[in-house]
Design a protein around this motif. Structure first.
Motif, PDB file in Angstrom:
ATOM      1  N   HIS A 219       0.810  -1.222   0.000  1.00 10.97           N
ATOM      2  CA  HIS A 219       0.000   0.000   0.000  1.00 10.97           C
ATOM      3  C   HIS A 219       0.840   1.267   0.000  1.00 10.97           C
ATOM      4  CE1 HIS A 219      -3.716  -2.203   0.478  1.00 10.97           C
ATOM      5  NE2 HIS A 219      -3.117  -2.941   1.389  1.00 10.97           N
ATOM      6  N   ASN A 220       2.140   1.091  -0.087  1.00 14.21           N
ATOM      7  CA  ASN A 220       3.059   2.221  -0.091  1.00 14.21           C
ATOM      8  C   ASN A 220       2.858   3.151   1.106  1.00 14.21           C
ATOM      9  OD1 ASN A 220       5.178   3.679  -1.004  1.00 14.21           O
ATOM     10  ND2 ASN A 220       4.136   4.566  -2.788  1.00 14.21           N
ATOM     11  N   VAL A 221       2.837   2.558   2.281  1.00 11.83           N
ATOM     12  CA  VAL A 221       2.763   3.335   3.519  1.00 11.83           C
ATOM     13  C   VAL A 221       4.184   3.476   4.056  1.00 11.83           C
ATOM     14  CG1 VAL A 221       1.919   3.386   5.900  1.00 11.83           C
ATOM     15  CG2 VAL A 221       0.488   2.409   4.088  1.00 11.83           C
ATOM     16  N   ARG A 222       4.673   4.704   4.154  1.00  8.72           N
ATOM     17  CA  ARG A 222       6.010   4.892   4.710  1.00  8.72           C
ATOM     18  C   ARG A 222       5.963   4.634   6.214  1.00  8.72           C
ATOM     19  NH1 ARG A 222       8.553  10.193   3.512  1.00  8.72           N
ATOM     20  NH2 ARG A 222       6.613  10.970   4.409  1.00  8.72           N
ATOM     21  N   ILE A 223       6.860   3.779   6.682  1.00 13.92           N
ATOM     22  CA  ILE A 223       6.863   3.397   8.092  1.00 13.92           C
ATOM     23  C   ILE A 223       8.093   4.004   8.749  1.00 13.92           C
ATOM     24  CG2 ILE A 223       6.911   1.443   9.696  1.00 13.92           C
ATOM     25  CD1 ILE A 223       5.796  -0.301   7.378  1.00 13.92           C
ATOM     26  N   PHE A 224       7.866   4.682   9.876  1.00 13.89           N
ATOM     27  CA  PHE A 224       8.989   5.317  10.563  1.00 13.89           C
ATOM     28  C   PHE A 224       9.150   4.684  11.953  1.00 13.89           C
ATOM     29  CE2 PHE A 224      10.860   9.126  12.788  1.00 13.89           C
ATOM     30  CZ  PHE A 224      12.086   9.063  12.128  1.00 13.89           C
ATOM     31  N   VAL A 225      10.266   3.999  12.164  1.00 11.25           N
ATOM     32  CA  VAL A 225      10.522   3.340  13.448  1.00 11.25           C
ATOM     33  C   VAL A 225      11.284   4.296  14.350  1.00 11.25           C
ATOM     34  CG1 VAL A 225      11.599   1.369  14.612  1.00 11.25           C
ATOM     35  CG2 VAL A 225      10.611   1.089  12.318  1.00 11.25           C
ATOM     36  N   ARG A 226      10.738   4.593  15.515  1.00  9.44           N
ATOM     37  CA  ARG A 226      11.349   5.581  16.406  1.00  9.44           C
ATOM     38  C   ARG A 226      11.090   5.219  17.861  1.00  9.44           C
ATOM     39  NH1 ARG A 226       7.821  10.899  15.138  1.00  9.44           N
ATOM     40  NH2 ARG A 226       8.999  11.678  16.911  1.00  9.44           N
TER      41      ARG A 226
END
Ligand code: ASP
Ligand code: MG
Length: 411
Positions: A219-226
């Motif tokens: 789905h082209n969801v940018r995932i940001f791990v923080r």
């Protein structure tokens, strides 16, 4: 914004989470929050199901284990309200998050995000959603998505509301080149491509549930791990906080040949000696294993020199080792082999990088470096963007460290 178990482990941490959420809302962002159960809660619920009856109804297992997330969603909504943020909790069935009916490991089919968006637009109401759980429409039952499933809930909700980004707040501040506990020089990656992250997660890195990365890619969801442990007020909601962005490879300007190294000690090797070299043998071996739900990974088969018999080696999860051996002994007559050898003390070390597509000899360098350290390679598999080596478990740390510096990841 998704918060994992350690980030909501007690009321103080839930208050901390509320401050993160408030910061984003105050900055004008429309926010949906997905929460896990408090750290350890799901384990306890699973344990209670087991203790109640070793063989239990999977529908009731889901009814029980889904409850952990219900608690944290409600608590976070209460805390948000108490600091002046309009918020409402949502269970999987209330949205609804529709899933298959594979209880204990359901897949998300559909989420209608319209109501969540409407509420945010009309009253700036933050949706606090229970992760991990869903709803099977036809049977009307609660389902769960498998352990670690809140990551997948988060990415699926992000896709459903066309979010700009899906932030996974966790107890580490990003995705590292390898496990920093093994290689202190491991570095946090600023960006990693979906394909690479998919390999890393499948091959042993435990940051995200594999399915969530798959969904992000589709789905082209940018995932940001923080990290959720950074002081909420110190973060500029419009700036770039420390973390790792999982995105399309086109969005990564400086692509390295090797991005990361994963390893897993939960592997076992099985070798079948002197199998007849004829059509149908692989089917006779792997068919029964598949039926027993045993996942086979690395498969190495030789071409026989005499056209009669050959050896076949493959790996299975260590937990399934004994069961796999049983299954194979049971079908020795059908398969037709002489001997079955196995080893439980093996590890799989994998080197991952999209740059491998366009660079030759990447694996060859690893073979040389490991040979120089006296590490024997039992089996090798490769794909377009990774290769995996099976070695003695005792050498795992040495191998990982060697490869980490070999490919310039220490710098
Ligand atoms: N609470 C669930 C688990 O422990 C889901 C999750 O945290 O992702 O597996
Ligand atoms: Mg998790």
């Amino acid at each position: 914004m998704k918060f994992g178990g350690t980030s909501v482990a007690d009321l103080d941490r839930i208050r901390n989470v509320a401050r993160h959420v408030k910061r984003e809302v105050d900055a004008g962002h429309q926010v949906a929050v997905i929460v896990s159960a408090m750290a350890g809660a799901t384990n306890q619920l699973v344990e209670w199901c087991r203790a109640a009856a070793t063989l239990h109804d999977a529908r009731e297992y889901d009814a029980v284990v889904a409850s952990g997330e219900q608690v944290t969603a409600g608590l976070l909504a209460i805390v948000l309200q108490s600091v002046g943020v309009t918020a409402r909790s949502w269970q999987g069935w209330q949205i609804p998050i529709l899933t298959t009916n594979a209880h204990g490991g359901a897949r998300i089919l559909d989420i209608d995000g319209a109501e969540l968006i409407r509420r945010f637009k009309e009253r700036r109401e933050v949706a606090v959603i229970s992760g991990f759980q869903g709803f099977h429409k036809e049977t009307g039952r609660i389902t769960t998505l498998g352990r670690g499933g809140s990551d997948t809930s988060a990415v699926a909700v992000a896709a459903a509301i066309s979010a700009d980004r899906c932030d996974i707040y966790t107890d580490v501040d990003g995705v590292y080149t390898t496990d920093p506990r093994v290689v202190p020089k491991a570095r946090r990656l600023a960006k990693i491509a979906f394909e690479e992250m998919l390999e890393l997660a499948s091959l042993g890195a435990k940051v995200l549930q594999v399915r969530s990365v798959e969904l992000g890619m589709v789905h082209n969801v940018r995932i940001f791990v923080r990290s959720s442990f950074d002081r909420p007020e110190d973060i500029d909601p419009h700036g770039t906080p420390p973390g790792t962005l999982i995105c399309n490879e086109e969005d990564i300007v400086e692509q390295q040949v090797v991005t990361g190294i994963a390893f897993s000690k939960d592997e076992a090797q099985i070798s079948i000696r002197r199998v007849e070299d004829k059509p149908g043998v692989a089917a006779a071996i792997f068919g029964p294993l598949a039926e027993a739900n045993i996942n086979v990974d690395m498969i190495v088969q030789n071409v026989s020199s005499d056209g009669a018999t050959t050896d076949l080696t493959f790996t299975v999860p260590a937990a399934d080792y004994e069961r796999a051996a049983e299954v194979l002994k049971g079908s020795q007559g059908v398969i037709g082999y002489q001997r079955l050898d196995g080893a439980n003390d093996v590890a799989k070390v994998s080197v991952i990088g999209i740059g491998m597509r366009s660079h030759a000899g990447v694996a060859a360098r690893a073979f040389r470096a490991l040979a120089d350290r006296g590490i024997n390679i039992r089996a090798i598999t490769t794909s377009e963007i990774k290769f995996s080596l099976l070695i003695d478990a005792a050498y795992t740390e040495l191998a990982v460290r060697t490869l980490h510096s070999l490919y310039g990841l220490d710098r």
